[in-house]
Write a protein that holds these residues in place. Structure first.
Motif, mmCIF file in Angstrom:
data_model
loop_
_atom_site.group_PDB
_atom_site.id
_atom_site.type_symbol
_atom_site.label_atom_id
_atom_site.label_comp_id
_atom_site.label_asym_id
_atom_site.label_seq_id
_atom_site.Cartn_x
_atom_site.Cartn_y
_atom_site.Cartn_z
ATOM 1 N N LEU A 227 1.135 -1.051 -0.019
ATOM 2 C CA LEU A 227 0.174 0.416 -0.319
ATOM 3 C C LEU A 227 0.980 1.134 0.584
ATOM 4 C CD1 LEU A 227 -2.583 -1.159 2.203
ATOM 5 C CD2 LEU A 227 -3.151 -0.561 -0.076
ATOM 6 N N THR A 228 2.070 1.091 0.162
ATOM 7 C CA THR A 228 3.172 2.572 0.431
ATOM 8 C C THR A 228 3.541 2.397 -0.915
ATOM 9 O OG1 THR A 228 4.755 0.739 1.264
ATOM 10 C CG2 THR A 228 2.758 1.780 3.101
ATOM 11 N N LEU A 229 3.783 1.635 -1.393
ATOM 12 C CA LEU A 229 4.956 1.855 -2.570
ATOM 13 C C LEU A 229 3.886 1.566 -4.660
ATOM 14 C CD1 LEU A 229 7.244 -1.507 -2.214
ATOM 15 C CD2 LEU A 229 7.138 0.398 -1.290
ATOM 16 N N THR A 230 4.716 2.516 -5.634
ATOM 17 C CA THR A 230 4.229 2.830 -6.091
ATOM 18 C C THR A 230 4.746 2.227 -7.033
ATOM 19 O OG1 THR A 230 5.447 4.747 -6.138
ATOM 20 C CG2 THR A 230 2.988 4.611 -5.528
ATOM 21 N N ASP B 180 7.737 4.562 -9.299
ATOM 22 C CA ASP B 180 7.867 5.033 -8.816
ATOM 23 C C ASP B 180 9.209 4.616 -8.381
ATOM 24 O OD1 ASP B 180 6.635 6.776 -11.215
ATOM 25 O OD2 ASP B 180 5.549 7.617 -9.683
ATOM 26 N N ASP B 181 8.351 3.855 -7.409
ATOM 27 C CA ASP B 181 9.576 3.765 -6.028
ATOM 28 C C ASP B 181 10.524 2.930 -6.868
ATOM 29 O OD1 ASP B 181 8.334 4.896 -4.250
ATOM 30 O OD2 ASP B 181 6.844 3.493 -4.025
ATOM 31 N N PHE B 182 9.996 2.233 -7.769
ATOM 32 C CA PHE B 182 11.090 1.526 -8.401
ATOM 33 C C PHE B 182 12.219 2.246 -9.109
ATOM 34 C CE2 PHE B 182 8.104 -1.433 -6.903
ATOM 35 C CZ PHE B 182 9.017 -2.808 -5.971
ATOM 36 N N ARG B 183 12.035 3.081 -9.631
ATOM 37 C CA ARG B 183 12.226 3.820 -11.260
ATOM 38 C C ARG B 183 13.056 4.662 -10.252
ATOM 39 N NH1 ARG B 183 6.473 5.144 -13.769
ATOM 40 N NH2 ARG B 183 6.170 3.299 -15.373
ATOM 41 N N ARG B 184 13.117 4.954 -8.844
ATOM 42 C CA ARG B 184 14.161 6.183 -8.446
ATOM 43 C C ARG B 184 15.720 5.584 -8.430
ATOM 44 N NH1 ARG B 184 10.956 6.125 -3.741
ATOM 45 N NH2 ARG B 184 9.550 7.322 -4.777
ATOM 46 N N VAL B 185 15.528 4.520 -8.840
ATOM 47 C CA VAL B 185 17.024 4.214 -9.058
ATOM 48 C C VAL B 185 17.992 4.669 -9.751
ATOM 49 C CG1 VAL B 185 18.561 2.255 -9.634
ATOM 50 C CG2 VAL B 185 16.240 1.604 -8.754
ATOM 51 N N ALA B 186 17.122 5.616 -10.619
ATOM 52 C CA ALA B 186 18.094 7.082 -11.397
ATOM 53 C C ALA B 186 18.205 7.869 -10.884
ATOM 54 C CB ALA B 186 17.248 7.517 -13.002
ATOM 55 N N THR B 187 17.187 7.891 -9.839
ATOM 56 C CA THR B 187 17.834 9.496 -9.016
ATOM 57 C C THR B 187 19.237 8.621 -8.295
ATOM 58 O OG1 THR B 187 15.525 10.339 -8.493
ATOM 59 C CG2 THR B 187 17.035 11.245 -7.343
ATOM 60 N N ALA C 275 1.879 -7.675 -4.629
ATOM 61 C CA ALA C 275 0.961 -6.691 -5.478
ATOM 62 C C ALA C 275 -0.217 -6.127 -5.295
ATOM 63 C CB ALA C 275 1.023 -7.685 -6.869
ATOM 64 N N VAL C 276 -1.332 -7.133 -4.642
ATOM 65 C CA VAL C 276 -2.352 -6.436 -4.455
ATOM 66 C C VAL C 276 -2.158 -5.163 -3.279
ATOM 67 C CG1 VAL C 276 -4.557 -6.982 -2.660
ATOM 68 C CG2 VAL C 276 -3.491 -8.672 -4.295
ATOM 69 N N GLY C 277 -1.456 -4.733 -2.437
ATOM 70 C CA GLY C 277 -1.610 -3.275 -2.275
ATOM 71 C C GLY C 277 -1.050 -2.546 -3.350
ATOM 72 N N MET C 278 -0.108 -2.585 -4.105
ATOM 73 C CA MET C 278 0.524 -1.431 -4.878
ATOM 74 C C MET C 278 -0.950 -1.342 -5.504
ATOM 75 S SD MET C 278 4.142 -2.281 -6.013
ATOM 76 C CE MET C 278 4.877 -1.985 -7.139
ATOM 77 N N THR C 279 -0.985 -2.581 -6.488
ATOM 78 C CA THR C 279 -2.753 -2.341 -7.210
ATOM 79 C C THR C 279 -3.230 -1.883 -6.500
ATOM 80 O OG1 THR C 279 -2.221 -4.438 -8.539
ATOM 81 C CG2 THR C 279 -4.787 -3.649 -8.291
ATOM 82 N N VAL C 280 -4.300 -1.922 -5.665
ATOM 83 C CA VAL C 280 -4.681 -0.763 -4.234
ATOM 84 C C VAL C 280 -4.500 0.615 -4.691
ATOM 85 C CG1 VAL C 280 -6.214 -0.432 -2.391
ATOM 86 C CG2 VAL C 280 -5.938 -2.909 -3.082
ATOM 87 N N ARG C 281 -2.964 1.024 -4.324
ATOM 88 C CA ARG C 281 -2.486 1.855 -4.614
ATOM 89 C C ARG C 281 -2.589 2.807 -5.561
ATOM 90 N NH1 ARG C 281 1.386 4.576 -1.358
ATOM 91 N NH2 ARG C 281 2.086 7.150 -2.624
ATOM 92 N N ARG C 282 -2.768 2.012 -6.886
ATOM 93 C CA ARG C 282 -2.720 2.600 -8.194
ATOM 94 C C ARG C 282 -4.116 3.060 -9.165
ATOM 95 N NH1 ARG C 282 0.071 0.264 -13.395
ATOM 96 N NH2 ARG C 282 -0.763 2.423 -14.980
ATOM 97 N N HIS C 283 -4.991 2.726 -8.266
ATOM 98 C CA HIS C 283 -6.799 2.863 -8.424
ATOM 99 C C HIS C 283 -7.112 3.139 -7.529
ATOM 100 C CE1 HIS C 283 -6.008 0.149 -12.278
ATOM 101 N NE2 HIS C 283 -5.435 -0.434 -11.636
ATOM 102 N N ARG C 284 -6.471 3.182 -6.433
ATOM 103 C CA ARG C 284 -7.217 3.872 -5.582
ATOM 104 C C ARG C 284 -6.314 4.591 -4.453
ATOM 105 N NH1 ARG C 284 -11.048 2.848 -8.726
ATOM 106 N NH2 ARG C 284 -13.140 1.688 -8.365
ATOM 107 N N PRO C 285 -5.878 5.472 -4.650
ATOM 108 C CA PRO C 285 -4.093 6.320 -3.819
ATOM 109 C C PRO C 285 -5.020 7.000 -2.517
ATOM 110 C CG PRO C 285 -5.274 7.586 -6.226
ATOM 111 C CD PRO C 285 -6.164 6.407 -5.788
#
Length: 299
Positions: free
Chosen positions: A23-26, A28-35, A150-160
């Motif tokens: 529920l806390t992950l998106t 973008d958290d994985f894409r932040r590697v570039a930062t 995966a369930v938590g991230m899906t909920v975060r994406r569609h129902r932030p």
């Protein structure tokens, strides 16, 4: 609580914890590697390669009995826990980096943890042993960890908004369930735990201190900033002992209380050692800020 019931509930508790993490992950958290490319790479190399090698050296030097040796290696293979985010927040670390490392570590550990555990069991107990993470058990680890995330991230994406509201209740629920389940499990193995502290306590403490130190020193040597090094230290030093205990005690996985002992001891020690390291690093960070502040002009 009956200890057998407690063991059965371990997968449920772990699923709730992983759901809360999701529920806390998106993405973008994985894409932040570039930062933070250098900080991420250094932390991952330490977590995945350096620390298991150091842990193996400590285990061999201490000549631990086989089940405790496997327990230490299981602990070394476990990723950082969400507690690292809290410590990083309290002591001036880069929390965004912690979230990134937690996200990546959680996925990588699905592959590295079963590999390290199986190799350790083959080396210390014997390949003919019935204890181990066979293919079906590896799939169960995937299910216990990856599916709730995966369930938590899906909920975060569609129902932030809903995910944000649920983060605190799920976190509170996970803490309550874990405390109840761990208490029941510890009651069931309290005699073994007491007898084991002397055998593995010093090794667990040394491994914890080394993990925290390497997590900070390695990034700093490669010119990574202080906040990022603090985040790395906590991510590497605060292993997910709950995951290691769950895998060790769960009847569906290793089902061996001796293997759970190092993680149980480490999981207790790390809260105190991480706090001490946090206070030390916070002081260093404040002195660094003072040193870089321009002198006040005379009136």
């Amino acid at each position: 609580m009956n200890s057998d019931v407690s063991l059965v509930l371990f997968p449920v508790a772990l699923g709730i914890v992983m759901l809360g993490l999701g529920l806390t992950l998106t993405v973008d958290d994985f894409r932040r590697v570039a930062t933070y490319p250098r900080a991420v790479v250094v932390a991952l190399v330490c977590q995945m390669l350096v620390l298991p090698a150091i842990c193996l050296g400590l285990v061999l030097a201490a000549d631990l009995r086989p089940e405790l040796a496997v327990g230490m290696m299981l602990l070394a293979a476990s990723p950082g826990g969400s507690t690292a985010n809290l410590y990083s927040h309290l002591f001036g670390g880069n929390v965004a980096l912690n979230i990134t490392l937690t996200a990546i570590n959680s996925v990588l550990a699905l592959f590295t943890l079963p590999l390290i555990v199986n190799l350790s069991i083959a080396a210390f107990i014997g390949s003919d042993s019935s204890i181990g993470l066979q293919f079906d058990k590896v799939l169960q680890v995937f299910a216990l960890v990856l599916v709730p995330i995966a369930v938590g991230m899906t909920v975060r994406r569609h129902r932030p908004a809903f995910a944000t509201r649920m983060q605190r209740p799920v976190k509170v629920l996970s803490i309550v369930v874990l405390v109840v389940v761990l208490t029941g499990a510890v009651i069931g193995i309290k005699d073994e735990l007491t007898a084991t502290v002397g055998a593995v306590g010093l090794i667990a403490l040394l491994f914890n201190l080394i993990s925290l130190a390497i997590g900070y020193a390695a990034p700093r040597l490669l010119r990574v900033g202080h906040p990022e090094a603090v985040a790395s230290s906590f991510e590497i030093g605060i292993h997910n002992a709950t995951l290691a205990i769950t895998i060790a005690l769960s009847p569906a996985l290793l089902d061996n209380s001796d293997i759970a002992m190092p993680a149980a001891i480490y999981g207790t020690l790390m809260f105190f050692t991480a706090g001490a390291v946090g206070l030390f690093s916070a002081r260093r960070g404040s002195r660094r800020v003072e040193a870089t502040r321009p002198p006040a002009r005379a009136a």
